[in-house]
Scaffold this motif. Structure first.
Motif, mmCIF file in Angstrom:
data_model
loop_
_atom_site.group_PDB
_atom_site.id
_atom_site.type_symbol
_atom_site.label_atom_id
_atom_site.label_comp_id
_atom_site.label_asym_id
_atom_site.label_seq_id
_atom_site.Cartn_x
_atom_site.Cartn_y
_atom_site.Cartn_z
ATOM 1 N N UNK A 80 3.208 7.832 -4.539
ATOM 2 C CA UNK A 80 4.282 7.417 -3.637
ATOM 3 C C UNK A 80 5.790 7.925 -4.110
ATOM 4 N N UNK A 81 5.748 8.909 -4.765
ATOM 5 C CA UNK A 81 7.059 9.313 -5.147
ATOM 6 C C UNK A 81 8.073 9.782 -3.781
ATOM 7 N N UNK A 82 7.264 10.351 -2.871
ATOM 8 C CA UNK A 82 8.025 10.670 -1.583
ATOM 9 C C UNK A 82 8.198 9.633 -0.510
ATOM 10 N N UNK A 83 7.448 8.471 -0.938
ATOM 11 C CA UNK A 83 7.559 7.636 0.160
ATOM 12 C C UNK A 83 8.276 6.300 -0.236
ATOM 13 N N UNK A 84 9.126 6.248 -1.332
ATOM 14 C CA UNK A 84 9.889 5.134 -1.946
ATOM 15 C C UNK A 84 10.705 4.531 -0.922
ATOM 16 N N UNK A 85 11.121 5.052 0.101
ATOM 17 C CA UNK A 85 11.636 4.157 1.264
ATOM 18 C C UNK A 85 10.639 3.382 2.169
ATOM 19 N N UNK A 86 9.700 3.974 2.466
ATOM 20 C CA UNK A 86 8.727 3.299 3.354
ATOM 21 C C UNK A 86 7.323 3.876 3.029
ATOM 22 N N UNK A 87 6.424 3.102 2.752
ATOM 23 C CA UNK A 87 5.052 3.617 2.221
ATOM 24 C C UNK A 87 4.346 3.686 3.383
ATOM 25 N N UNK A 88 4.669 3.183 4.546
ATOM 26 C CA UNK A 88 3.978 3.458 5.892
ATOM 27 C C UNK A 88 2.492 2.936 6.017
ATOM 28 N N UNK A 89 1.871 3.720 6.563
ATOM 29 C CA UNK A 89 0.383 3.675 6.633
ATOM 30 C C UNK A 89 -0.322 3.902 5.470
ATOM 31 N N UNK A 90 0.233 4.680 4.478
ATOM 32 C CA UNK A 90 -0.570 4.886 3.171
ATOM 33 C C UNK A 90 -0.919 3.677 2.379
ATOM 34 N N UNK A 96 -1.799 0.956 3.814
ATOM 35 C CA UNK A 96 -3.146 0.158 4.266
ATOM 36 C C UNK A 96 -4.320 1.090 3.666
ATOM 37 N N UNK A 97 -4.139 2.418 3.424
ATOM 38 C CA UNK A 97 -5.137 3.361 2.656
ATOM 39 C C UNK A 97 -5.369 2.469 1.345
ATOM 40 N N UNK A 98 -4.163 2.489 0.776
ATOM 41 C CA UNK A 98 -4.317 1.982 -0.712
ATOM 42 C C UNK A 98 -4.838 0.411 -0.644
ATOM 43 N N UNK A 99 -4.500 -0.422 0.157
ATOM 44 C CA UNK A 99 -5.097 -1.621 0.044
ATOM 45 C C UNK A 99 -6.730 -1.460 0.307
ATOM 46 N N UNK A 100 -6.659 -0.784 1.277
ATOM 47 C CA UNK A 100 -8.415 -0.674 1.465
ATOM 48 C C UNK A 100 -9.355 -0.192 0.201
ATOM 49 N N UNK A 101 -8.630 0.953 -0.284
ATOM 50 C CA UNK A 101 -9.437 1.639 -1.386
ATOM 51 C C UNK A 101 -9.535 0.713 -2.503
ATOM 52 N N UNK A 102 -8.445 -0.202 -2.886
ATOM 53 C CA UNK A 102 -8.458 -1.171 -3.687
ATOM 54 C C UNK A 102 -9.647 -1.922 -3.724
ATOM 55 N N UNK A 103 -10.154 -2.303 -2.614
ATOM 56 C CA UNK A 103 -11.120 -3.383 -2.662
ATOM 57 C C UNK A 103 -12.485 -2.772 -2.537
ATOM 58 N N UNK A 104 -12.846 -1.312 -2.605
ATOM 59 C CA UNK A 104 -14.018 -0.889 -2.708
ATOM 60 C C UNK A 104 -14.519 -0.820 -4.271
ATOM 61 N N UNK A 105 -15.584 -1.477 -4.421
ATOM 62 C CA UNK A 105 -16.528 -1.245 -5.765
ATOM 63 C C UNK A 105 -16.831 -0.008 -6.209
ATOM 64 N N UNK A 106 -16.812 0.847 -5.540
ATOM 65 C CA UNK A 106 -17.327 2.110 -5.879
ATOM 66 C C UNK A 106 -16.049 3.118 -5.829
ATOM 67 N N UNK A 107 -15.037 2.849 -5.734
ATOM 68 C CA UNK A 107 -13.660 3.459 -5.949
ATOM 69 C C UNK A 107 -12.912 2.925 -6.930
ATOM 70 N N UNK A 108 -12.522 4.311 -7.829
ATOM 71 C CA UNK A 108 -11.273 3.937 -8.716
ATOM 72 C C UNK A 108 -10.161 4.441 -8.143
ATOM 73 N N UNK A 109 -9.013 3.425 -8.192
ATOM 74 C CA UNK A 109 -7.601 3.596 -7.542
ATOM 75 C C UNK A 109 -6.789 3.966 -8.656
ATOM 76 N N UNK A 110 -6.136 5.138 -8.853
ATOM 77 C CA UNK A 110 -4.967 5.452 -9.577
ATOM 78 C C UNK A 110 -3.802 5.712 -8.750
ATOM 79 N N UNK A 111 -2.770 5.035 -9.204
ATOM 80 C CA UNK A 111 -1.449 4.993 -8.390
ATOM 81 C C UNK A 111 -0.203 5.484 -9.184
ATOM 82 N N UNK A 112 0.416 6.418 -8.814
ATOM 83 C CA UNK A 112 1.873 6.810 -9.559
ATOM 84 C C UNK A 112 2.871 6.453 -8.481
#
Ligand code: ADP
Ligand code: MG
Length: 149
Positions: free
Chosen positions: A86-96, A98-114
């Motif tokens: 999210x380095x370039x979205x520090x002002x406003x993360x926008x729709x990404x 939502x993408x993050x929230x959805x990915x975080x709920x998936x038991x077959x996904x590992x989410x890495x966030x910088x």
């Protein structure tokens, strides 16, 4: 994941060391983990993720998502690694966000966030934090600390 890394601190002396630590850590992951990386530009966050993805048995090439914001890698065992920056979205993360929230709920996904500062509200509690800090005494030395928050 077993808790062998949580609450511990490691020192690496090269980018290859950080890759290996990431690989050992990645081998322990099962899916459903959310991992927040904390550390300055050049600390080694993306290098660690490169090891993590390798440790999970993926042949996908990890490139920094600084410009694409997110990247998706697949393992042979059917897991996904969703890598956000999210380095370039520090002002406003926008729709990404939502993408993050959805990915975080998936038991077959590992989410890495910088650079998660702007989306921290959306990250689940019980996630793993990995903090990378340069040591000053050597350009290539880092401490890497694992916690659960
Ligand atoms: P970040 O994603 O935190 O901005 P990168 O992983 O993209 O960082 O880059 C880290 C840079 O630091 C690389 O150029 C790498 O070669 C260098 N480096 C030197 N020592 C280390 C170390 N111990 N661990 C990780 N990277 C290191
Ligand atoms: Mg990076």
């Amino acid at each position: 994941m077993d808790e062998q890394f949580i609450g511990r601190e490691f020192i690496t002396n090269s980018v290859d060391d950080t890759f290996s630590l990431g690989k050992d850590f990645g081998e322990q992951l099962q899916g459903g983990e959310v991992i927040e990386f904390i550390g300055d530009l050049g600390a080694g966050k993306t290098s660690f993720v490169r090891g993590l993805v390798d440790g999970l048995g993926s042949d996908d090439e990890v490139a920094s998502p600084t410009f694409t914001i997110s990247r998706l890698y697949k393992t042979h065992s059917g897991l996904s690694i969703y890598h956000f920056d999210f380095y370039r979205l520090q002002e406003d993360p926008g729709l990404v966000a939502e993408e993050l929230a959805e990915a975080s709920m998936d038991p077959k996904t590992i989410v890495c966030v910088e650079w998660a500062e702007t989306v921290r509200d959306m990250l689940p509690s019980g996630r793993i934090t990995i903090e990378l800090v340069g040591m000053g005494d050597s350009e290539d030395k880092r401490t890497i600390k694992f916690n659960r928050v």
